[in-house]
Write an enzyme that holds these catalytic residues in place. Structure first.
Site, PDB file in Angstrom:
ATOM      1  N   HIS A 200     -47.120  30.014 -31.196  1.00  0.00           N
ATOM      2  CA  HIS A 200     -48.664  29.474 -30.998  1.00  0.00           C
ATOM      3  C   HIS A 200     -49.022  29.072 -32.527  1.00  0.00           C
ATOM      4  O   HIS A 200     -49.814  28.135 -32.464  1.00  0.00           O
ATOM      5  CB  HIS A 200     -49.277  30.237 -30.437  1.00  0.00           C
ATOM      6  CG  HIS A 200     -50.103  31.319 -31.035  1.00  0.00           C
ATOM      7  ND1 HIS A 200     -49.626  32.563 -31.050  1.00  0.00           N
ATOM      8  CD2 HIS A 200     -50.957  31.479 -31.967  1.00  0.00           C
ATOM      9  CE1 HIS A 200     -50.435  33.394 -31.881  1.00  0.00           C
ATOM     10  NE2 HIS A 200     -50.980  32.915 -32.410  1.00  0.00           N
TER      11      HIS A 200
ATOM     12  N   ASP B 297     -43.599  34.112 -27.532  1.00  0.00           N
ATOM     13  CA  ASP B 297     -44.254  33.583 -28.606  1.00  0.00           C
ATOM     14  C   ASP B 297     -43.647  34.098 -29.961  1.00  0.00           C
ATOM     15  O   ASP B 297     -43.812  34.845 -30.455  1.00  0.00           O
ATOM     16  CB  ASP B 297     -45.570  34.060 -28.420  1.00  0.00           C
ATOM     17  CG  ASP B 297     -46.461  33.524 -29.359  1.00  0.00           C
ATOM     18  OD1 ASP B 297     -46.258  32.644 -29.822  1.00  0.00           O
ATOM     19  OD2 ASP B 297     -47.855  34.137 -29.462  1.00  0.00           O
TER      20      ASP B 297
ATOM     21  N   SER C 209     -52.238  36.088 -36.654  1.00  0.00           N
ATOM     22  CA  SER C 209     -51.149  35.756 -35.582  1.00  0.00           C
ATOM     23  C   SER C 209     -50.045  35.681 -36.391  1.00  0.00           C
ATOM     24  O   SER C 209     -49.752  34.932 -37.536  1.00  0.00           O
ATOM     25  CB  SER C 209     -51.735  34.433 -34.967  1.00  0.00           C
ATOM     26  OG  SER C 209     -52.637  34.691 -34.226  1.00  0.00           O
TER      27      SER C 209
END
Length: 273
Positions: free
Chosen positions: A85, A133, A226
């Site tokens: 992402h 992911d 992230s």
């Protein structure tokens, strides 16, 4: 079920400027669960402390146009690991660089900067559930031979991680929802949550089979972290994927599990690791 993601745009214009704010905010996604509220705890990484990069030499800052957007790790001489992402939607990989070897998020002088020339994301990454992911990034020069930069071993396929065991997550995420990114690398040690419990507390949201859950109230990763590493006993077992927009809530954070066979085979296919 369609997820509703909070696109974080907290950074003031005077901190980064309009372009930098847009670049950073576009890559930060955390769920705001309807009817689920948690403690509004400041501190990103939540509940953590400043750490020295010499103890985390694998930690990298992924940057778009020289602005930090995500964490990453050095896993092979010419390959780094991050979340898919962080590269969604895709951009020209030549805009991306990786900064390593420094505690400071913007310290190009004391750190080392590596140019990315290729990004390969798992072909079955699902932007709705965040299943698979994960991306690998190729750099033009070796990570080896630079001060305070080293490779981290990653979990083997099928590796078992015990519930209630502990792992450490690190990064340069927000200091608070209305503040800037942390200037200095931070880390926090958090417990692994069983998948059964994780699924129960996150109803009605789907927890991907390629995920692992970790965290407790007051200790969490958040926006800006992230793609960064979840490490146990010197091995990277996960990377920051998604979680509650109220970071530090009772809901555990969701991490891509590197020991998942489909994740592990993907990484090995391109990096040889």
């Amino acid at each position: 079920m369609l997820r509703v993601f909070l696109l974080v745009s907290f950074l003031a214009v005077e901190i980064f400027g309009d372009e930098a704010q847009d670049i950073w905010a576009a890559r930060q996604r955390h769920v705001k669960p309807a009817g689920k509220t948690g403690a509004k705890i400041s501190g990103r990484i939540v509940g953590g402390v400043e750490v020295d990069v010499s103890k985390y030499p694998f930690q990298l800052s992924l940057r778009d146009m020289n602005f930090h957007i995500c964490g990453a790790t050095a896993i092979a001489e010419l390959w780094a690991l991050t979340a898919a992402h962080c590269y969604s939607p895709p951009i020209d990989p030549r805009r991306l660089t990786l900064l390593g070897g420094t505690n400071q998020r913007d310290d190009d002088f004391n750190g080392s900067v590596f140019q990315v020339d290729e990004v390969i994301c798992h072909p079955k990454f699902d932007a709705t559930t965040y299943d698979k992911d994960v991306c690998v990034m190729h750099v033009t020069t070796s990570f080896l031979g630079y001060p305070n930069i080293g490779l981290i071993p990653i979990a083997h396929s099928g590796q078992v991680v015990a519930s209630n065991s502990y792992a450490t997550v690190s990064g340069w995420g927000l200091l608070a929802s209305d503040k800037s990114l942390a200037p200095t690398l931070r880390a926090v040690t958090i417990p692994i949550t069983s998948m059964k419990n994780c699924k129960e507390v996150w109803v009605p949201y789907t927890i991907a089979t390629s995920a692992i859950c970790a965290g407790q109230q007051g200790k969490d990763s958040c926006n800006g972290d992230s793609g960064g590493p979840l490490v146990q006993n010197g091995t990277q077992i996960g990377l920051v994927s998604w979680g509650n927009s109220e970071c530090g809530s009772p809901l555990p954070g969701i991490y891509t599990f590197i020991g998942n066979p489909k994740i592990r085979s993907f990484i090995n296919k391109y990096t040889g690791v």
